[in-house]
Enzyme design. Structure first.
Site, PDB file in Angstrom:
ATOM      1  CG  ASP A 123     -24.390   2.010  18.361  1.00  0.00           C
ATOM      2  OD1 ASP A 123     -25.149   2.588  19.156  1.00  0.00           O
ATOM      3  OD2 ASP A 123     -23.573   2.599  17.639  1.00  0.00           O
ATOM      4  CE  LYS A 144     -24.308  -0.290  25.603  1.00  0.00           C
ATOM      5  NZ  LYS A 144     -23.745  -0.223  24.261  1.00  0.00           N
ATOM      6  CE  LYS A 151     -33.814  -9.498  22.039  1.00  0.00           C
ATOM      7  NZ  LYS A 151     -33.378 -10.238  20.863  1.00  0.00           N
ATOM      8  CB  ALA A 192     -26.404   6.447  25.627  1.00  0.00           C
ATOM      9  N   GLY A 193     -28.126   5.964  23.064  1.00  0.00           N
ATOM     10  CA  GLY A 193     -29.472   5.885  22.513  1.00  0.00           C
ATOM     11  C   GLY A 193     -30.024   4.502  22.766  1.00  0.00           C
ATOM     12  CG  HIS A 194     -32.312   1.857  25.630  1.00  0.00           C
ATOM     13  ND1 HIS A 194     -32.419   1.679  26.981  1.00  0.00           N
ATOM     14  CD2 HIS A 194     -32.902   0.803  25.071  1.00  0.00           C
ATOM     15  CE1 HIS A 194     -33.061   0.558  27.216  1.00  0.00           C
ATOM     16  NE2 HIS A 194     -33.365   0.003  26.073  1.00  0.00           N
ATOM     17  NE  ARG A 232      -9.372  20.139  38.584  1.00  0.00           N
ATOM     18  CZ  ARG A 232      -8.080  19.994  38.796  1.00  0.00           C
ATOM     19  NH1 ARG A 232      -7.653  19.654  39.980  1.00  0.00           N
ATOM     20  NH2 ARG A 232      -7.214  20.182  37.828  1.00  0.00           N
ATOM     21  CD  GLN A 246     -21.515   6.415  25.427  1.00  0.00           C
ATOM     22  OE1 GLN A 246     -21.156   6.469  26.585  1.00  0.00           O
ATOM     23  NE2 GLN A 246     -22.628   6.974  25.031  1.00  0.00           N
ATOM     24  N   GLY A 269     -28.625   9.108  13.850  1.00  0.00           N
ATOM     25  CA  GLY A 269     -29.143   8.580  12.585  1.00  0.00           C
ATOM     26  C   GLY A 269     -28.060   8.304  11.548  1.00  0.00           C
ATOM     27  NE  ARG A 322     -25.538   2.045  15.172  1.00  0.00           N
ATOM     28  CZ  ARG A 322     -26.644   1.516  15.675  1.00  0.00           C
ATOM     29  NH1 ARG A 322     -26.993   0.290  15.355  1.00  0.00           N
ATOM     30  NH2 ARG A 322     -27.394   2.195  16.516  1.00  0.00           N
TER      31      ARG A 322
HETATM   32  P1  IMP Z   1     -19.218  11.691  21.992  1.00  0.00           P
HETATM   33  O1  IMP Z   1     -19.463  10.626  22.995  1.00  0.00           O
HETATM   34  O2  IMP Z   1     -20.461  12.370  21.510  1.00  0.00           O
HETATM   35  O3  IMP Z   1     -18.152  12.655  22.436  1.00  0.00           O
HETATM   36  O4  IMP Z   1     -18.619  11.003  20.658  1.00  0.00           O
HETATM   37  C1  IMP Z   1     -17.317  10.405  20.657  1.00  0.00           C
HETATM   38  C2  IMP Z   1     -17.320   9.123  19.831  1.00  0.00           C
HETATM   39  O5  IMP Z   1     -18.107   8.145  20.493  1.00  0.00           O
HETATM   40  C3  IMP Z   1     -17.915   9.269  18.435  1.00  0.00           C
HETATM   41  O6  IMP Z   1     -17.247   8.377  17.559  1.00  0.00           O
HETATM   42  C4  IMP Z   1     -19.348   8.805  18.630  1.00  0.00           C
HETATM   43  O7  IMP Z   1     -19.922   8.334  17.428  1.00  0.00           O
HETATM   44  C5  IMP Z   1     -19.132   7.677  19.614  1.00  0.00           C
HETATM   45  N1  IMP Z   1     -20.317   7.383  20.433  1.00  0.00           N
HETATM   46  C6  IMP Z   1     -20.799   8.093  21.474  1.00  0.00           C
HETATM   47  N2  IMP Z   1     -21.891   7.510  21.986  1.00  0.00           N
HETATM   48  C7  IMP Z   1     -22.104   6.398  21.278  1.00  0.00           C
HETATM   49  C8  IMP Z   1     -23.062   5.345  21.363  1.00  0.00           C
HETATM   50  O8  IMP Z   1     -23.951   5.321  22.224  1.00  0.00           O
HETATM   51  N3  IMP Z   1     -22.942   4.358  20.434  1.00  0.00           N
HETATM   52  C9  IMP Z   1     -21.944   4.341  19.502  1.00  0.00           C
HETATM   53  N4  IMP Z   1     -21.025   5.292  19.392  1.00  0.00           N
HETATM   54  C10 IMP Z   1     -21.088   6.316  20.279  1.00  0.00           C
END
Ligand code: IMP
Length: 433
Positions: free
Chosen positions: A13, A16, A18, A39-41, A139, A220, A298, A301
């Site tokens: 978060d 990235k 932008k 991931a979220g964008h 596997r 991430q 949502g 943070r």
């Molecule tokens: P997972 O990737 O869903 O297994 O989550 C594992 C950890 O990574 C948790 O603390 C999530 O909140 C964090 N996490 C996963 N993806 C993101 C992201 O895109 N941004 C921030 N934290 C993330």
């Protein structure tokens, strides 16, 4: 032409999106190489705000080829939704035309999401990411190239459905998976996506050898890396430069430019130690002004000061060639700014992060204080950025405290800062003169 990489230098978060959007405007190819729909964008197309989780950012550039690389775990149902949303806003169906799925990428199945949904320890996004990677390592996973052989193999279907059901039950999840469910899932995925499955590593390698530009889009951040992050409070993939090439299916020699994206303060979602976390008004200011809520879940943070121990760790692993500092505007209005320059554990100063999470949870932060700078409105920051870029003033146009902060971060890290984000607008970025 060499490949460029964009990576998060903290716990994700960092903003990235932008930078990736800006670089994607000129890229011939954009590839995701790890993770999935955790991931979220957010992208803005005209009046519309779209939230993408798996589709690479190159989507907004109609001339760009997009790749979901072999290091990814892909949820086809979420991908289908994202594609529908994209089609509704742009009229385009890129699948199999300029959107390609690696034959080696793993399929995130309903079982994986059900299993992950029962997580109570890590605070995952609940999207099935860890369980899909676990099956990959054991596997027993399903890759896109295996869909046809698996769906026609009744023994595999029976055994896999039984394994999934017993794993769910051991985790306290009541749902069961039948072999008919599993076959139906695989049939749907194969029918929907089969025509877009390719040897994407080869496609990227050929493109690079032909002089085309490739952008590798990290998800991430470094501290969520399965190996070098704050284990076990991490994601399940390798989020570093070393995996940008590997997860895309090309060799590391292709990469020469690595942008480390650093938020001007620190945030994390999910559980786990966070040494510079603030529980006071300053932390609340960062959360509020910075709109610090997860794009995927949502969740609010957690917020804290910029931590140079974290950034040194990230830089050692990734060898950033440039730093992109984001969201500096959010710190406006704070009287003083602190930056963590080291830790102390049981009276012993530390310059590196302890690997053990109980130790990391017990460190105290050694900080340096720098002067704050005034809060400007979004419009004022945007004007400042436009002017700084058009008249060539660059960082000299930043208010005094802000400029000093940027110079200090650069000096502390020893990596040039390429740009400074001062607002959500694409143009609210001040570039180095
Ligand atoms: P997972 O990737 O869903 O297994 O989550 C594992 C950890 O990574 C948790 O603390 C999530 O909140 C964090 N996490 C996963 N993806 C993101 C992201 O895109 N941004 C921030 N934290 C993330």
């Amino acid at each position: 032409m060499p490949a460029q990489v964009v990576l998060g230098a903290q716990w994700g978060d960092e903003g990235k999106g932008k930078l990736v959007d800006q670089l994607a405007t000129d890229a011939d190819w954009v590839a995701r190489f790890q993770g999935g729909n955790n991931a979220g964008h957010t992208i803005v197309v005209g009046e519309q705000v779209l939230k993408l989780h798996q589709l690479p950012s190159g989507l907004t550039n109609p001339n760009c080829q997009c790749v979901l690389g072999s290091g990814m775990v892909i949820d086809p149902w979420v991908l289908a939704e994202e594609l529908e949303t994209w089609q509704a806003s742009s009229g385009e169906s890129p699948l199999g035309k300029r959107l390609w799925i690696s034959e080696r990428a793993h399929v995130n199945l309903p079982f994986h999401r059900l299993y992950d949904g029962a997580d109570e320890k890590i605070g995952t996004t609940g999207r099935g990411i860890g369980p899909t990677y676990r099956d990959k390592i054991e596997r027993v996973g399903v890759r896109f190239c295996d869909l046809d052989s698996k769906r026609s193999d009744q023994t595999w279907l029976d055994e896999s459905a039984a394994r999934m059901t017993s794993q769910l039950s051991a985790r306290g999840v009541e749902e069961s998976i039948t072999s008919a469910d599993l076959k139906e899932s695989l049939d749907w995925v194969a029918d929907k996506f089969g025509h877009a499955v390719r040897h994407t590593g080869l496609m990227l390698d050929i493109a690079l050898r032909q002089g085309e530009s490739v952008l590798l889009e990290g998800a991430q951040g470094c501290l969520l890396d399965i190996e070098h992050g704050t284990y076990p409070f991490v994601t399940s993939s390798v989020t570093s430069r070393a995996n940008a090439s590997h997860g895309a299916g090309i060799h590391p020699g292709h990469i020469t430019e690595v942008f480390g994206v650093v938020k001007a303060y620190t945030t994390r979602v999910g559980n786990g130690p966070f040494p510079s976390e603030l529980f006071d008004d300053v932390g609340a200011h960062m959360g509020e002004v910075g709109h610090e809520f997860g794009t995927t879940t949502g969740r609010p943070r957690r917020c804290g000061w910029l931590d140079l121990v974290v950034l040194r760790h990230a830089n050692r692993l990734n060898g950033f060639t440039d730093i992109t500092l984001t969201k500096l505007d959010v710190l406006g209005g704070l009287d003083e700014l602190e930056v963590v320059v080291g830790y102390e554990l049981d009276g012993v100063p530390l310059s590196e992060m302890p690997a053990n999470m109980d130790d990391l949870a017990r460190v105290t932060c050694l900080t340096e204080t720098v002067a704050g700078f005034p809060a400007l409105s979004l419009e004022e920051w945007l004007d400042l950025a436009r002017k700084a870029n058009s008249d060539g003033a660059g960082f000299a146009a930043l208010p005094n405290g802000a400029r000093e902060y940027v110079e200090k971060v650069e000096a502390w890290l020893g990596v040039p800062i390429h740009s400074v984000g001062v607002g959500p607008d694409r143009e609210a970025t001040v570039y180095r003169a």
